[in-house]
Design an enzyme around this catalytic site. Sequence first.
Site, PDB file in Angstrom:
ATOM      1  CB  CYS A 265      -0.974  -0.015   1.178  1.00 11.51           C
ATOM      2  SG  CYS A 265      -0.220   0.076   2.822  1.00 11.51           S
ATOM      3  CG  HIS A 313      -4.549   0.085   3.842  1.00 14.93           C
ATOM      4  ND1 HIS A 313      -3.917  -0.933   3.146  1.00 14.93           N
ATOM      5  CD2 HIS A 313      -5.385   0.679   2.952  1.00 14.93           C
ATOM      6  CE1 HIS A 313      -4.377  -0.959   1.898  1.00 14.93           C
ATOM      7  NE2 HIS A 313      -5.257   0.018   1.751  1.00 14.93           N
ATOM      8  CG  HIS A 325      -6.723   0.592  -1.711  1.00 12.94           C
ATOM      9  ND1 HIS A 325      -6.992  -0.042  -0.527  1.00 12.94           N
ATOM     10  CD2 HIS A 325      -7.753   0.226  -2.540  1.00 12.94           C
ATOM     11  CE1 HIS A 325      -8.115  -0.726  -0.613  1.00 12.94           C
ATOM     12  NE2 HIS A 325      -8.591  -0.587  -1.827  1.00 12.94           N
TER      13      HIS A 325
END
Length: 350
Positions: A265, A313, A325
């Site tokens: 990520c 994240h 993402h």
Amino acid sequence: MSTGRINRTKGIALAAITSTAVVAGVLFIQSGADADPKPTIDEAKKQVAALQHKAEEAGESANDLRGQITASQARLKALQTAIDKQQRQVDTVKRQIGSLAVAGYQTSGMSTTAQLLLSSNPDQFLSQASTAQAFAGQQNAVLRKFQDAQGKVTDLQGSAQSELAQLQAVQNQQNKLIAEAKANLNAAEKVLSKLSDAERRRIADENAKEAEKARDERPSRDSDRMDDDLPVPANGRAGRAVQVALAQMGDPYIWGDAGPNSFDCSGLMMYAWGKAGVSLSHSSKAQASEGRRVSKSQLMPGDLVFYYSPISHVAMYIGNGRIVHASRPGKPVKTDPIDLMPYNTAVRPG
């Protein structure tokens, strides 16, 4: 044998058989309780998603140590350069000491009168003799210079040893986090192994279709010919970062990767904003402090959105309440609703 003894013997044998049967029954029940039941396909998906998220948490924590390791390695390299430079100074002074020692030895065994008589140039000798005291002072100065230079080498070596110990400690911590991430991914695979072949194929097909759909929706991957008609009102560096991030849709999630063909990520955010000329760390936690904080209501395309507490994240806002993402292990780079995960904060890089 009497009837009483026979009855007692039968009673003991029956009690032993009954006890054995009870123990066996308990063991059977316990074994059944300990055995993990086969999950339904929906239960398996939820368990796998939870384990993969745990793996991502550990992976991003490991990423967060990258900056510490890089900085420590740079300090260690600078210290070694300083040690080498200082050691060269020590060697130079040692050669000076050697020259002075030879000069002192060559004249130390003769009286001044003898040296005068044997000198080929008495006037020059007398001139040199008048500076004998100065020569002795020079020797002392050189020795002090040597001690000072050697002391600096020792201090630098001590600092380097301390820095190396700290570096090794951080690297060990990172290795533990990586091992934790791998253990969670292995546990996810164990959950899938309990499913039937047909159920595993169904999940694999779903993931493949999800990746294919993401690839079909992405703009051109040619960094010199990005589409200008993206469905987001983004301009400048932010627009460029959004275009680059969307161009990676369909690529797999692989921990530690930052492109060009696979990402985690924070690696995707670092890659996309890097193409826009903005340097970011390879860590979601670090990236949360690498921009101006913006509220959720003020989000603009290109802003970084962070999830969970503590942060584990990061995604990029692309407008219209959506993000792009690198979602998690087993899933592709894709777009999702902004509220898919627990929202934490957001920043605007650049």
